[in-house]
Scaffold this motif. Structure first.
Motif, short mmCIF file in Angstrom:
data_model
loop_
_atom_site.label_atom_id
_atom_site.label_comp_id
_atom_site.label_asym_id
_atom_site.label_seq_id
_atom_site.Cartn_x
_atom_site.Cartn_y
_atom_site.Cartn_z
N LYS A 105 56.39 122.94 -28.92
CA LYS A 105 56.52 121.48 -28.95
C LYS A 105 55.34 120.86 -29.69
CE LYS A 105 59.20 120.96 -24.66
NZ LYS A 105 59.20 120.40 -23.29
N GLU A 106 55.60 119.70 -30.31
CA GLU A 106 54.53 118.98 -30.98
C GLU A 106 53.47 118.59 -29.95
OE1 GLU A 106 54.11 118.56 -34.10
OE2 GLU A 106 56.03 119.42 -34.72
N GLY A 107 52.21 118.75 -30.33
CA GLY A 107 51.13 118.39 -29.44
C GLY A 107 50.73 119.46 -28.46
N ALA A 108 51.41 120.62 -28.48
CA ALA A 108 51.05 121.72 -27.58
C ALA A 108 49.69 122.29 -27.98
CB ALA A 108 52.11 122.81 -27.62
N PRO A 109 48.95 122.85 -27.03
CA PRO A 109 47.67 123.49 -27.39
C PRO A 109 47.88 124.51 -28.52
CG PRO A 109 47.92 123.39 -25.01
CD PRO A 109 49.23 122.94 -25.58
N ARG A 110 47.01 124.45 -29.51
CA ARG A 110 47.16 125.32 -30.68
C ARG A 110 46.36 126.60 -30.44
NH1 ARG A 110 47.64 122.84 -36.65
NH2 ARG A 110 47.80 124.77 -37.86
N ILE A 111 47.06 127.68 -30.18
CA ILE A 111 46.41 128.96 -29.85
C ILE A 111 45.91 129.66 -31.11
CG2 ILE A 111 46.65 131.12 -28.59
CD1 ILE A 111 46.98 128.55 -26.90
N HIS A 112 46.80 129.76 -32.09
CA HIS A 112 46.42 130.30 -33.40
C HIS A 112 46.48 129.17 -34.42
CE1 HIS A 112 46.33 134.57 -32.30
NE2 HIS A 112 47.38 134.31 -31.53
N ASP A 113 45.94 129.39 -35.58
CA ASP A 113 45.90 128.36 -36.61
C ASP A 113 47.20 128.31 -37.40
OD1 ASP A 113 43.32 127.66 -35.87
OD2 ASP A 113 42.45 129.21 -37.15
N VAL A 114 48.30 128.11 -36.68
CA VAL A 114 49.61 128.00 -37.31
C VAL A 114 50.36 126.84 -36.67
CG1 VAL A 114 49.82 130.43 -37.97
CG2 VAL A 114 50.57 129.69 -35.70
N ASP A 115 51.25 126.23 -37.43
CA ASP A 115 52.01 125.08 -36.94
C ASP A 115 52.91 125.46 -35.77
OD1 ASP A 115 52.93 122.39 -37.05
OD2 ASP A 115 54.74 123.08 -38.07
N ARG A 116 52.84 124.70 -34.71
CA ARG A 116 53.67 124.87 -33.52
C ARG A 116 53.57 126.28 -32.93
NH1 ARG A 116 58.50 124.87 -35.50
NH2 ARG A 116 59.55 124.78 -33.49
N ASN A 117 52.46 126.95 -33.16
CA ASN A 117 52.21 128.29 -32.61
C ASN A 117 53.25 129.32 -33.04
OD1 ASN A 117 49.81 127.81 -30.99
ND2 ASN A 117 51.11 126.54 -29.69
N VAL A 118 53.92 129.07 -34.15
CA VAL A 118 54.94 130.01 -34.65
C VAL A 118 54.32 130.85 -35.76
CG1 VAL A 118 57.20 130.27 -35.72
CG2 VAL A 118 56.82 128.46 -34.03
N GLY A 119 54.06 132.11 -35.48
CA GLY A 119 53.45 132.99 -36.47
C GLY A 119 54.44 133.48 -37.50
N MET A 120 55.68 133.71 -37.08
CA MET A 120 56.71 134.19 -38.00
C MET A 120 58.07 133.85 -37.43
SD MET A 120 57.23 137.99 -39.67
CE MET A 120 57.67 138.78 -38.14
N GLU A 121 59.01 133.54 -38.30
CA GLU A 121 60.36 133.19 -37.88
C GLU A 121 61.34 134.17 -38.52
OE1 GLU A 121 62.98 129.13 -37.90
OE2 GLU A 121 60.79 128.92 -37.84
N VAL A 122 62.23 134.73 -37.73
CA VAL A 122 63.24 135.66 -38.22
C VAL A 122 64.61 135.15 -37.78
CG1 VAL A 122 64.11 138.01 -38.20
CG2 VAL A 122 61.65 137.61 -38.08
N ASN A 123 65.49 134.89 -38.74
CA ASN A 123 66.84 134.39 -38.43
C ASN A 123 67.87 135.41 -38.89
OD1 ASN A 123 66.13 131.58 -37.49
ND2 ASN A 123 65.24 131.51 -39.54
N TRP A 124 68.85 135.65 -38.03
CA TRP A 124 69.91 136.60 -38.35
C TRP A 124 71.26 135.87 -38.34
CZ3 TRP A 124 69.00 141.58 -39.78
CH2 TRP A 124 67.72 142.09 -39.49
N ALA A 125 72.04 136.08 -39.36
CA ALA A 125 73.39 135.52 -39.41
C ALA A 125 74.29 136.47 -40.18
CB ALA A 125 73.39 134.15 -40.07
N VAL A 126 75.45 136.79 -39.61
CA VAL A 126 76.41 137.67 -40.27
C VAL A 126 77.71 136.90 -40.47
CG1 VAL A 126 77.71 139.83 -40.14
CG2 VAL A 126 75.38 139.72 -39.22
N GLY A 127 78.12 136.74 -41.72
CA GLY A 127 79.33 135.99 -41.99
C GLY A 127 79.09 134.49 -41.91
N ASP A 128 80.19 133.73 -41.87
CA ASP A 128 80.13 132.27 -41.79
C ASP A 128 80.14 131.87 -40.32
OD1 ASP A 128 80.46 129.53 -41.89
OD2 ASP A 128 81.71 129.61 -43.67
N VAL A 129 78.97 131.67 -39.77
CA VAL A 129 78.85 131.40 -38.33
C VAL A 129 79.53 130.09 -37.96
CG1 VAL A 129 77.23 130.99 -36.45
CG2 VAL A 129 76.70 132.72 -38.18
#
Length: 284
Positions: free
Chosen positions: A145-169
């Motif tokens: 969430k916006e304004g959450a304590p920043r643990i690492h120096d990355v936006d919204r504490n998200v180090g990496m994002e992985v999205n999976w989609a097969v076909g036309d979801v």
């Protein structure tokens, strides 16, 4: 027919393990079993706080203890971060020893090398650390969430994002008679291998480092050791002895790998660190 006969000679057949006799007779040597001449024992001081800035680390009491050969903290290291995906620099967010702040209960702050485990533990108990406690976060959804304590120096504490989609979801949803969305949660898990993590490092005057480690990925470990210690990859050799279980939990470098190597470089003597079961749960 030749291929088919070859497959039948292996598939569905039982074969003895190559290491079965050594393990069954107790002659198999695991990392914690190994000993080298003049070997020292290492222990690590861990943070009691989930998120805090390190203001000062007083090592003098530990250094004065007889039998102690080296005491180090994050400010003594190169401060180079590492991670499991060296090809993605933005994911390198781990430190062998915390430099400016700690990010979880159990984070590594300082380390000791001494003539035996008991002396090393007494020295660790003599280290004094001043912290400035910072707001912490304990839920992944709250952390994003916006304004959450920043643990690492990355936006919204998200180090990496992985999205999976097969076909036309979206088309699949539109054609469905019913769409159900749920959030599933489970308890925290640890692999709890019979063998705890261990590392034995030996740094030679020639600049060559050898590390025996409970690792499943010696090449990943070689890269991370060279990166964080300022060594050439060709000067780092990682040996994987018999492994007492892994399941993926021994896939990347841990602080004990880095710290054993760093202490060996500081002392000129082999250094071994073996995690206790409590460290397995809080720090791996």
């Amino acid at each position: 027919m030749t291929v088919e006969r070859a497959e039948r000679s292996v598939v569905g057949k039982s074969f003895p393990r190559l290491d079965a006799v050594a393990k069954a007779t107790g002659s198999a040597a695991y990392t914690a079993d190994l000993k080298l001449p003049r070997m020292l024992h290492g222990k690590i001081l861990r943070s009691p706080l989930p998120h805090a800035r390190i203001l000062n680390v007083d090592l003098e009491g530990a250094r004065r203890l007889p039998g102690v050969k080296a005491v180090v903290c994050g400010r003594d290291t190169l401060g180079v971060k590492y991670g499991i995906l060296s090809t993605r620099p933005h994911t390198l967010d781990e430190e062998g020893l915390a430099v400016e702040k700690v990010r979880y209960v159990g984070d590594e702050v300082a380390a000791v090398a001494a003539v035996d485990k008991e002396t090393a533990q007494r020295a660790v108990d003599l280290i004094r650390v001043d912290y400035e406690e910072l707001p912490a976060v304990f839920d992944p959804f709250e952390a994003m969430k916006e304004g959450a304590p920043r643990i690492h120096d990355v936006d919204r504490n998200v180090g990496m994002e992985v999205n999976w989609a097969v076909g036309d979801v979206e088309a699949g949803f539109a054609q469905s008679d019913h769409v159900r969305e749920d959030t599933f949660t489970t308890q925290a898990q640890a692999h709890a291998t019979i063998e705890t993590h261990a590392a034995l490092a030996s740094y030679e005057p020639s600049g060559k480092l050898t590390l025996w480690s409970t690792t499943q990925s010696p090449y990943v470990l070689t890269k991370n050791l060279a990166r964080t210690l300022g060594l050439r990859e060709g000067d780092v050799r990682v040996i994987k002895p018999h492994l007492g279980g892994g399941f993926g939990a021994k896939h990347q470098m841990l602080s004990l790998d880095f710290t054993a190597a760093f202490l060996s470089m500081r002392t000129g003597r082999p250094v071994k660190i073996v995690y206790g079961r409590d460290e397995e749960f809080c720090a791996t």
